[in-house]
Design a protein around this motif. Structure first.
Motif, PDB file in Angstrom:
ATOM      1  N   ASN A  83       0.835  -1.203   0.000  1.00 54.98           N
ATOM      2  CA  ASN A  83       0.000   0.000   0.000  1.00 54.98           C
ATOM      3  C   ASN A  83       0.872   1.257   0.000  1.00 54.98           C
ATOM      4  N   THR A  88       3.920   1.514  -1.166  1.00 56.92           N
ATOM      5  CA  THR A  88       4.537   1.593  -2.496  1.00 56.92           C
ATOM      6  C   THR A  88       3.534   2.125  -3.513  1.00 56.92           C
ATOM      7  N   LEU A  89       2.303   1.653  -3.465  1.00 60.38           N
ATOM      8  CA  LEU A  89       1.274   2.111  -4.397  1.00 60.38           C
ATOM      9  C   LEU A  89       0.960   3.595  -4.179  1.00 60.38           C
ATOM     10  N   LYS A  90       0.927   4.038  -2.928  1.00 60.81           N
ATOM     11  CA  LYS A  90       0.685   5.459  -2.659  1.00 60.81           C
ATOM     12  C   LYS A  90       1.816   6.314  -3.225  1.00 60.81           C
ATOM     13  N   SER A  91       3.048   5.846  -3.046  1.00 60.66           N
ATOM     14  CA  SER A  91       4.198   6.576  -3.584  1.00 60.66           C
ATOM     15  C   SER A  91       4.142   6.619  -5.118  1.00 60.66           C
ATOM     16  N   ASP A  92       3.851   5.480  -5.737  1.00 61.31           N
ATOM     17  CA  ASP A  92       3.725   5.428  -7.197  1.00 61.31           C
ATOM     18  C   ASP A  92       2.590   6.327  -7.679  1.00 61.31           C
ATOM     19  N   ASN A  93       1.482   6.324  -6.939  1.00 57.29           N
ATOM     20  CA  ASN A  93       0.342   7.161  -7.299  1.00 57.29           C
ATOM     21  C   ASN A  93       0.720   8.643  -7.241  1.00 57.29           C
ATOM     22  N   THR A 136       3.720   9.932  -7.587  1.00 53.73           N
ATOM     23  CA  THR A 136       4.635  10.192  -8.703  1.00 53.73           C
ATOM     24  C   THR A 136       3.876  10.317 -10.015  1.00 53.73           C
ATOM     25  N   LEU A 137       2.969   9.403 -10.256  1.00 52.51           N
ATOM     26  CA  LEU A 137       2.191   9.432 -11.506  1.00 52.51           C
ATOM     27  C   LEU A 137       1.264  10.642 -11.568  1.00 52.51           C
ATOM     28  N   THR A 138       0.708  11.040 -10.431  1.00 53.80           N
ATOM     29  CA  THR A 138      -0.148  12.227 -10.395  1.00 53.80           C
ATOM     30  C   THR A 138       0.658  13.469 -10.743  1.00 53.80           C
ATOM     31  N   GLN A 186       3.454  13.549 -12.541  1.00 53.59           N
ATOM     32  CA  GLN A 186       3.792  13.462 -13.964  1.00 53.59           C
ATOM     33  C   GLN A 186       2.598  13.845 -14.831  1.00 53.59           C
ATOM     34  N   ARG A 187       1.405  13.405 -14.448  1.00 58.67           N
ATOM     35  CA  ARG A 187       0.195  13.748 -15.197  1.00 58.67           C
ATOM     36  C   ARG A 187      -0.052  15.255 -15.169  1.00 58.67           C
TER      37      ARG A 187
END
Length: 124
Positions: free
Chosen positions: A27, A29-34, A36-38, A40-41
């Motif tokens: 969870n 890791t997914l929050k961190s990835d989210n 980062t992707l947010t 970048q978007r």
């Protein structure tokens, strides 16, 4: 005998704790990835908006240039037509021109052409 009962319970308890830790780690890791992707978007949205504005500015400039060229071409055609009309009705048009005047006109045209940087505007 108590060990036989407690050992499976302890194994299940340990498995549950390990599973919960694994889910918690996934969870995070997914929050961190989210995040980062947010970011970048959002950056891509900003770049897209900038590019869209630049495109609109360039497109507007091209449209203005095309309109100016159209107006210039129209004015040139009107002037050429008017000159043709005036030359048809001119008495001087039918009179012979001396060689000296003709030479002076040719010399002046050559001077003008030599100062013009754009060869498309050469006077003939």
């Amino acid at each position: 005998m108590i060990w036989r009962t407690l050992l499976p319970i302890a194994a299940v308890f340990f498995a549950l704790i390990f599973g919960v830790y694994h889910l918690w780690s996934a969870n995070a890791t997914l929050k961190s990835d989210n995040a980062t992707l947010t970011k970048q978007r959002d950056d891509a949205k900003g770049e897209t908006a900038t590019l869209r504005n630049q495109y609109n500015t360039i497109n507007e400039a091209l449209n203005n240039a095309a309109e100016q060229k159209r107006q210039s071409d129209e004015a040139t055609k009107m002037l050429k037509d008017r000159l043709t009309e005036l030359q048809k009705s001119s008495v001087c048009n039918r009179e012979p021109v001396s060689d000296a005047v003709s030479d002076q006109l040719r010399q002046r045209v050559a001077e003008v052409n030599s100062t013009v940087a754009d060869t498309t505007n050469v006077v003939h």
